[in-house]
Design a protein around this motif. Sequence first.
Motif, PDB file in Angstrom:
ATOM      1  N   SER A   1      -3.482   1.651  -5.341  1.00 21.23           N
ATOM      2  CA  SER A   1      -4.652   0.781  -4.217  1.00 21.23           C
ATOM      3  C   SER A   1      -3.421  -0.669  -4.170  1.00 21.23           C
ATOM      4  O   SER A   1      -3.849  -0.481  -2.757  1.00 21.23           O
ATOM      5  N   LEU A   2      -3.579  -1.180  -5.432  1.00 22.06           N
ATOM      6  CA  LEU A   2      -2.466  -2.634  -5.377  1.00 22.06           C
ATOM      7  C   LEU A   2      -1.869  -2.032  -3.943  1.00 22.06           C
ATOM      8  O   LEU A   2      -1.140  -3.479  -3.468  1.00 22.06           O
TER       9      LEU A   2
ATOM     10  N   PHE B   1      -0.732   9.094   1.031  1.00 23.09           N
ATOM     11  CA  PHE B   1      -0.794   6.984   1.352  1.00 23.09           C
ATOM     12  C   PHE B   1      -0.091   6.985   2.386  1.00 23.09           C
ATOM     13  O   PHE B   1      -0.617   6.016   3.480  1.00 23.09           O
TER      14      PHE B   1
ATOM     15  N   PHE C   1      -1.460  -0.018  -1.565  1.00 25.94           N
ATOM     16  CA  PHE C   1      -1.417  -0.193  -0.663  1.00 25.94           C
ATOM     17  C   PHE C   1      -2.182  -1.080   0.393  1.00 25.94           C
ATOM     18  O   PHE C   1      -1.836  -1.491   1.022  1.00 25.94           O
ATOM     19  N   ILE C   2      -3.397  -2.034  -0.397  1.00 28.21           N
ATOM     20  CA  ILE C   2      -3.110  -3.155   0.056  1.00 28.21           C
ATOM     21  C   ILE C   2      -2.301  -4.154   0.115  1.00 28.21           C
ATOM     22  O   ILE C   2      -2.597  -4.627   1.381  1.00 28.21           O
TER      23      ILE C   2
ATOM     24  N   THR D   1      -0.253  -0.322  -9.322  1.00 27.39           N
ATOM     25  CA  THR D   1      -1.490   1.366  -9.131  1.00 27.39           C
ATOM     26  C   THR D   1      -1.343   1.707  -7.281  1.00 27.39           C
ATOM     27  O   THR D   1      -1.032   0.776  -6.367  1.00 27.39           O
TER      28      THR D   1
END
Length: 400
Positions: A242-243, A184, A245-246, A240
Amino acid sequence: MSLPVIEISSPELTSQDPAKQDPASNTTAATNANLASSSHQAPGKRLWKRFKRHKLGFYSLIIFVSLYVFTLAGELVSNDKPLVIYYEKQWYFPLLKDYPEAEFGGNLPIQADYHDPFIQAQLDKPGNFVLYAPNPYYYDTLNYFSETDHYPGPPDHDNKLGTDIAGYDITARLIYGFRVSVTFALGLTLVGTILGIAIGAIQGFFVGRVDLVTQRLIEIWGSMPELYLLIIFASVFEPTLSLLFILLSLFGWIHLSDYVRAEFLRNRQLEYVKAARALGLSNSQIIWRHILPNSLTPVITFLPFRMSAAIMALASLDFLGMGVTAPAPSLGQLLLQGKENLDAWWIALSAFSVLVLTLLLLTFMGEALRNALDTRIADEQPDAEPQADTILAPLKTGAA
């Protein structure tokens, strides 16, 4: 009338025994030789040579890379499935394919549970062969046949570092949690670095109205409360990786763009850039070939520290309950469990140790990299320390 020219030659002036030469001159000659040889080396080799001089940072890099490679192969180290099975003259590879219980003498068509005593008894029959991982647990493995009747469980023969409140093996969760955290952080650092370089380069090269408008937009965007946005999104959507990270990528480039912008504003006024313009090179060629390579020093220096900040951000969000949810492996979740279960000392101690070790390794690497890129430090210091006789030689000569 011309006078004859008499040539006077002295062995002491024309030639000198190397053994009788001044040690101070030998040291100077060796230093000059190092300077001459290093000046012909590529910049990358010189940087690597200076980095290796910092032993603490160099060994930290080796340890960090080794740990990350080790966790990348986590399925071979910690897994609830056997690596290889030879059962009734047939080979099975559970890591690559899921097999039903009926394949190993059971009656159910469901996926085989290799912790089931019946399946273990079938695989242990003479003529069969089973190769297990050193730690027979995945990060979300629940051993329903364990002798432990309460969780979190202390370290024992089956769970070397104990179990958490859900019964998951802490060793497995540390291995996969470290891998998730570093991956990450690498991705977040890469995205933030690319965005910071691109936006900072545009501002610093084109200046004028482009720089003014972009800087005002960055100030407005940077003034937004990042933590409040994370809280809002965590309450609306399921958190999550992904969320997260964005969301973190949207703000992770701002400070780096300021440094790149400052470097471009300084370097665009130098003579080599003016010469490139005079030769008719395009703006993209001047940016990528000339200015950018000479503006990457702060970018490279900040990389380990940016990774540390990303790891801490993920752990903090998980600790506050705004990060990933179980059973996803997370160091922050283990810290939270340790805080809520102070009697289960093994949870907080193991998670805290891994997190501190990771941050220390990255800090030592960042310090070594910063010193290697510092132009105020002598570029070509001798690899070996001068001996005491060499240092005191000028004093002895003067005293004589």
